[in-house]
Scaffold this motif. Structure first.
Motif, PDB file in Angstrom:
ATOM      1  N   SER A 181       0.855  -1.189   0.000  1.00  0.00           N
ATOM      2  CA  SER A 181       0.000   0.000   0.000  1.00  0.00           C
ATOM      3  C   SER A 181       0.888   1.236   0.000  1.00  0.00           C
ATOM      4  CB  SER A 181      -0.904   0.000   1.238  1.00  0.00           C
ATOM      5  OG  SER A 181      -1.479   1.277   1.446  1.00  0.00           O
ATOM      6  N   ASP A 182       0.782   2.044  -1.051  1.00  0.00           N
ATOM      7  CA  ASP A 182       1.569   3.274  -1.163  1.00  0.00           C
ATOM      8  C   ASP A 182       0.634   4.479  -1.073  1.00  0.00           C
ATOM      9  OD1 ASP A 182       3.352   5.309  -1.738  1.00  0.00           O
ATOM     10  OD2 ASP A 182       3.589   4.786  -3.845  1.00  0.00           O
ATOM     11  N   SER A 183       0.757   5.251   0.005  1.00  0.00           N
ATOM     12  CA  SER A 183       0.033   6.528   0.172  1.00  0.00           C
ATOM     13  C   SER A 183      -1.476   6.355   0.261  1.00  0.00           C
ATOM     14  CB  SER A 183       0.379   7.483  -0.984  1.00  0.00           C
ATOM     15  OG  SER A 183       1.766   7.645  -1.132  1.00  0.00           O
ATOM     16  N   SER A 184      -1.918   5.369   0.999  1.00  0.00           N
ATOM     17  CA  SER A 184      -3.348   5.168   1.201  1.00  0.00           C
ATOM     18  C   SER A 184      -3.888   6.125   2.261  1.00  0.00           C
ATOM     19  CB  SER A 184      -3.624   3.733   1.648  1.00  0.00           C
ATOM     20  OG  SER A 184      -4.981   3.548   2.005  1.00  0.00           O
ATOM     21  N   PHE A 185      -5.188   6.421   2.167  1.00  0.00           N
ATOM     22  CA  PHE A 185      -5.839   7.153   3.251  1.00  0.00           C
ATOM     23  C   PHE A 185      -6.559   6.175   4.166  1.00  0.00           C
ATOM     24  CE2 PHE A 185      -8.695   7.511  -0.506  1.00  0.00           C
ATOM     25  CZ  PHE A 185      -9.822   6.856  -0.024  1.00  0.00           C
ATOM     26  N   THR A 186      -6.940   6.655   5.340  1.00  0.00           N
ATOM     27  CA  THR A 186      -7.577   5.806   6.343  1.00  0.00           C
ATOM     28  C   THR A 186      -9.074   5.674   6.103  1.00  0.00           C
ATOM     29  OG1 THR A 186      -7.768   7.758   7.758  1.00  0.00           O
ATOM     30  CG2 THR A 186      -5.903   6.278   8.152  1.00  0.00           C
ATOM     31  N   ALA A 264      10.936  10.119   2.634  1.00  0.00           N
ATOM     32  CA  ALA A 264      10.950  11.584   2.692  1.00  0.00           C
ATOM     33  C   ALA A 264      10.224  12.205   1.505  1.00  0.00           C
ATOM     34  CB  ALA A 264      12.390  12.093   2.742  1.00  0.00           C
ATOM     35  N   GLU A 265       9.665  11.371   0.636  1.00  0.00           N
ATOM     36  CA  GLU A 265       9.061  11.874  -0.598  1.00  0.00           C
ATOM     37  C   GLU A 265       7.641  12.399  -0.382  1.00  0.00           C
ATOM     38  OE1 GLU A 265      12.497  10.012  -1.393  1.00  0.00           O
ATOM     39  OE2 GLU A 265      10.817   8.814  -0.691  1.00  0.00           O
ATOM     40  N   GLY A 266       7.110  13.023  -1.445  1.00  0.00           N
ATOM     41  CA  GLY A 266       5.729  13.477  -1.455  1.00  0.00           C
ATOM     42  C   GLY A 266       4.798  12.378  -1.911  1.00  0.00           C
ATOM     43  N   HIS A 267       3.617  12.771  -2.367  1.00  0.00           N
ATOM     44  CA  HIS A 267       2.555  11.817  -2.689  1.00  0.00           C
ATOM     45  C   HIS A 267       2.934  10.918  -3.861  1.00  0.00           C
ATOM     46  CE1 HIS A 267      -1.479  10.326  -2.391  1.00  0.00           C
ATOM     47  NE2 HIS A 267      -1.739  10.600  -3.654  1.00  0.00           N
TER      48      HIS A 267
END
Length: 292
Positions: A181-186, A264-267
């Protein structure tokens, strides 16, 4: 590891369209229309062939008769495993391919689909119908896994959908050897509240909007059910679209075995960096080695 050109930026960037989409989600509360949660783009802007990749166009039909389109990227050399890729919101497979273009040369075959309404896929995107698209693509790839491990890799909205898909379907979970899972929301309401808080125009709406967002497909409610399938959660501390705290909360709720890759990256930018690709490959290769 092969170097690829930077992500396509002539059209809306993924980040900018994500911001637009999240604000549109607030409007969807008024109309009750989940289609406004999605921001598809029909035109392909590049092909795998332009990146030097072999590929096959795949057309599948869902249970409700919608034709969806996907790209199959065969592994180069000996096949290690299969990767089922669910891209994030905005645009289509042609603008998200950079996230997985590096995997075939590492021995992983990749299948990526466009949800209904995206790219060359028919229909209009919406919940819960989009899960039929995900199911159809997963069944197709599973039948072609050659008894090798199968992984689900999702980014942003695709990660959130993927968690719910794997966490609510025991038969699917039993076929998966790992989930990334990369950059998922809750929760949908959490991300709508965050989106509303980022501009003065929608700031007063952040709590009323979140209270009305009642979609029963929140990944945090089911992520613990993915266990004991190995889970890797990737999230960047510089992510302004879906803040890092979402990834941390998902990790805390998940069952073992689990791993948190804090970058350390963004979305959805982690896979653009070779060192982060190596971290993901370590997760994949470790599971593949155990499967022998």
């Amino acid at each position: 590891m092969k170097a690829f050109p930077p992500p396509y930026t002539e059209h809306f960037s993924v980040i900018k369209t994500s911001q637009v989409l999240l604000l549109l989600a607030i409007i969807s509360l008024i109309t009750g229309c989940s289609r406004l949660l999605f921001y598809p783009y029909k035109t392909h802007v590049r092909t795998p062939e332009q990146l030097g990749l072999t590929y096959t166009d795949i057309s599948l039909t869902t249970r409700d008769g919608i034709k969806i389109h996907g790209w199959f990227l065969p592994a180069q050399g000996r096949l290690k495993a299969s990767i089922y890729f669910l891209h994030g919101n905005a645009e289509n497979v042609s603008t998200h391919i950079m996230s997985v273009a590096w995997l075939p040369e590492q021995g992983y075959q990749v299948f990526m689909i466009d949800y209904r309404g995206f790219g060359l896929s028919e229909g209009e995107p919406g919940l819960p119908d989009i899960f039929m698209d995900i199911e159809t693509g997963f069944d197709w790839l599973s039948a072609r896994s050659q008894n090798k491990p199968v992984f689900l890799l999702g980014q942003s909205l695709g990660a959130s959908l993927g968690i719910f898909f794997a966490g609510t379907r025991p038969a699917v979970k039993n076929q998966l050897d790992g989930v990334i899972s990369d950059s998922s929301f809750t929760r949908y309401k959490d991300i709508v509240r965050h989106a509303a808080s980022t501009t003065w125009l929608t700031w007063p709406l952040q709590y009323p909007a979140s209270w009305l967002m009642a979609y029963p497909y929140d990944p945090i409610d089911v992520i613990d059910r993915i266990a004991p399938t190995p889970l890797l959660i990737v999230h960047g501390t510089a992510d302004t679209i879906i803040p890092f705290e979402h990834g941390q909360r998902l990790y805390d709720r998940a069952g073992e075995p689990k791993q948190l890759l804090k970058t350390a990256e963004g979305h959805i930018q982690a896979f653009m960096r070779p060192e982060q690709r190596l971290n993901v490959l370590e997760f994949l290769n470790r599971i593949v080695a155990k499967s022998h």
